[in-house]
Design an enzyme around this catalytic site. Sequence first.
Site, mmCIF file in Angstrom:
data_model
loop_
_atom_site.group_PDB
_atom_site.id
_atom_site.type_symbol
_atom_site.label_atom_id
_atom_site.label_comp_id
_atom_site.label_asym_id
_atom_site.label_seq_id
_atom_site.Cartn_x
_atom_site.Cartn_y
_atom_site.Cartn_z
ATOM 1 N N ASP A 30 33.262 -20.661 -34.910
ATOM 2 C CA ASP A 30 32.475 -21.051 -33.734
ATOM 3 C C ASP A 30 31.524 -22.149 -34.200
ATOM 4 O OD1 ASP A 30 31.459 -20.965 -31.077
ATOM 5 O OD2 ASP A 30 29.754 -19.811 -31.778
ATOM 6 N N SER A 31 30.807 -22.729 -33.245
ATOM 7 C CA SER A 31 29.825 -23.749 -33.608
ATOM 8 C C SER A 31 28.600 -23.120 -34.276
ATOM 9 C CB SER A 31 29.375 -24.489 -32.341
ATOM 10 O OG SER A 31 28.838 -23.544 -31.423
ATOM 11 N N TYR A 34 28.709 -27.543 -29.587
ATOM 12 C CA TYR A 34 29.966 -28.251 -29.320
ATOM 13 C C TYR A 34 30.064 -28.637 -27.838
ATOM 14 C CZ TYR A 34 32.414 -26.635 -33.657
ATOM 15 O OH TYR A 34 32.832 -26.392 -34.940
ATOM 16 N N GLY A 35 29.412 -27.842 -27.000
ATOM 17 C CA GLY A 35 29.688 -27.864 -25.560
ATOM 18 C C GLY A 35 29.304 -29.124 -24.825
ATOM 19 N N CYS A 79 35.483 -19.494 -30.216
ATOM 20 C CA CYS A 79 34.737 -20.532 -29.504
ATOM 21 C C CYS A 79 35.573 -20.958 -28.301
ATOM 22 C CB CYS A 79 34.523 -21.718 -30.443
ATOM 23 S SG CYS A 79 33.836 -23.153 -29.611
ATOM 24 N N ASN A 80 35.043 -20.724 -27.113
ATOM 25 C CA ASN A 80 35.781 -21.095 -25.897
ATOM 26 C C ASN A 80 35.960 -22.599 -25.769
ATOM 27 O OD1 ASN A 80 35.991 -18.588 -23.865
ATOM 28 N ND2 ASN A 80 34.128 -18.407 -25.063
ATOM 29 N N THR A 81 34.952 -23.351 -26.227
ATOM 30 C CA THR A 81 35.003 -24.806 -26.074
ATOM 31 C C THR A 81 36.179 -25.380 -26.877
ATOM 32 O OG1 THR A 81 32.599 -24.771 -25.850
ATOM 33 C CG2 THR A 81 33.613 -26.903 -26.261
ATOM 34 N N GLU A 89 20.541 -20.337 -29.617
ATOM 35 C CA GLU A 89 20.475 -20.656 -31.054
ATOM 36 C C GLU A 89 19.020 -20.687 -31.527
ATOM 37 O OE1 GLU A 89 22.858 -21.505 -33.611
ATOM 38 O OE2 GLU A 89 24.442 -20.744 -32.299
ATOM 39 N N CYS A 94 31.681 -18.341 -22.797
ATOM 40 C CA CYS A 94 31.160 -18.932 -24.033
ATOM 41 C C CYS A 94 30.745 -17.747 -24.885
ATOM 42 C CB CYS A 94 29.975 -19.842 -23.751
ATOM 43 S SG CYS A 94 29.056 -20.316 -25.237
ATOM 44 N N THR A 95 31.094 -17.788 -26.150
ATOM 45 C CA THR A 95 30.873 -16.593 -26.980
ATOM 46 C C THR A 95 29.394 -16.338 -27.275
ATOM 47 O OG1 THR A 95 31.362 -17.929 -28.947
ATOM 48 C CG2 THR A 95 33.160 -16.622 -28.002
ATOM 49 N N HIS A 96 28.542 -17.293 -26.932
ATOM 50 C CA HIS A 96 27.101 -17.030 -27.050
ATOM 51 C C HIS A 96 26.599 -16.133 -25.910
ATOM 52 C CE1 HIS A 96 27.122 -20.450 -29.840
ATOM 53 N NE2 HIS A 96 25.862 -20.195 -30.154
#
Length: 271
Positions: free
Chosen positions: A9-10, A41-42, A72-74, A147, A179-181
Site C-alpha cells: 500500500d502507499s 497515491y490517490g 491498495c485500491n488505487t 496518515e 480505500c484501505t485506509h
Amino acid sequence: MSLLIGLFDSGLGGLTVLRQIQSLYPHSPCLYLGDTARVPYGERTPEDIRAIAAEVVHWLRLQGVGVLVMACNTSNALALDVAVAEAGVPVVGLIDSVASELSSDRIGVLATPATAGSAAYGRAIHACRPTAEVIEVGCPAFVPLIEAGNLEDPALEAAARGYLEPMIAAQVDTIVLGCTHYPLLRPLLRRLLPAGMRLVDPAQAAARRLGPLLGNLGDSPEVDLEDDPIDPPRLLYRYCVTGSASGFAKAATRWLERRPRVERVELRTPS
Ligand code: DGL
C-alpha cells in the site's frame, strides 16, 4: 513450507488488509510494504500509479513472495494488469473480490480521487450486478488526515459529512470502503450515517479469496498446528517502508495493537 504473502500500500492503509489475512491465516508469513515516501497515491496520475506499481511489485517479487495481495485500491483500480504482469505469482485484488460478494443494487463507494475517477468499482460491480446503481465519491482529504494520525481531527468529520451527502441523497443502502485506509473511519462513518447502512470492507472478501490459493499452492491455512507454535510476530511478519521506519512503527502501533519492527528499504537497486 508456508507461502510468503506479499502486500503493498502507499502507507498505513494496507494494514487493515493485513489484519484480515492474519485473522484468517495466522500461520502464514506476510511481507508488508508501505510506500510511505510516495503517500498519497490517490491524487497521482494514472501513469504515475502504474509506474509505481511496477516498481513495487518487482521489489516484492525479488523478496520471494508466493502470492500478492493488492492492499491498495488505487493501484488495484489503475494498475492490476501491471501487477499481474510483474508479479510472476497469483495476484488477489480487492475490487473484483468484493464486487462478486455484494448483494445490493444501491451501492455507494468511498475511494481516493484516482480510484473514483477510474470508475473501476462501477465496472466491476456492474459485471456482477448489471442493474445496480453505483455512486463513486472521491475523498481527497481522508488519506492525508488518517496518515497524520489523529482520527479525532474535526477536519475528518467535516470532510466525511461532505462525502456522504450525495450517498445519503441517492439513498444507497450499502457503502463500500474503497480505500484501505477507510476502515479506520468506521466509528466516525457509523455516527454520521443512518442506522442500518451496510459498510463493506473489501479486505474481508480478498482475504477469503486468498484461502484456496494458499491451499492450491501448497500451504495449509486450515491446519491447526498445535505442536508447532506460531513464530513470534516479528519473525512471521516483515514490515518494510520506503520512508521513515520509526514514523511508520509509531503510527502502525495503534493499528496493530503492538509496535512492529520496521525496516526502511530501497526499491531501486543502485546502479
Ligand atoms: N490505501 C490506498 C487505497 O486503498 C491508497 C491511498 C492513497 O495513498 O491515496 O487506495
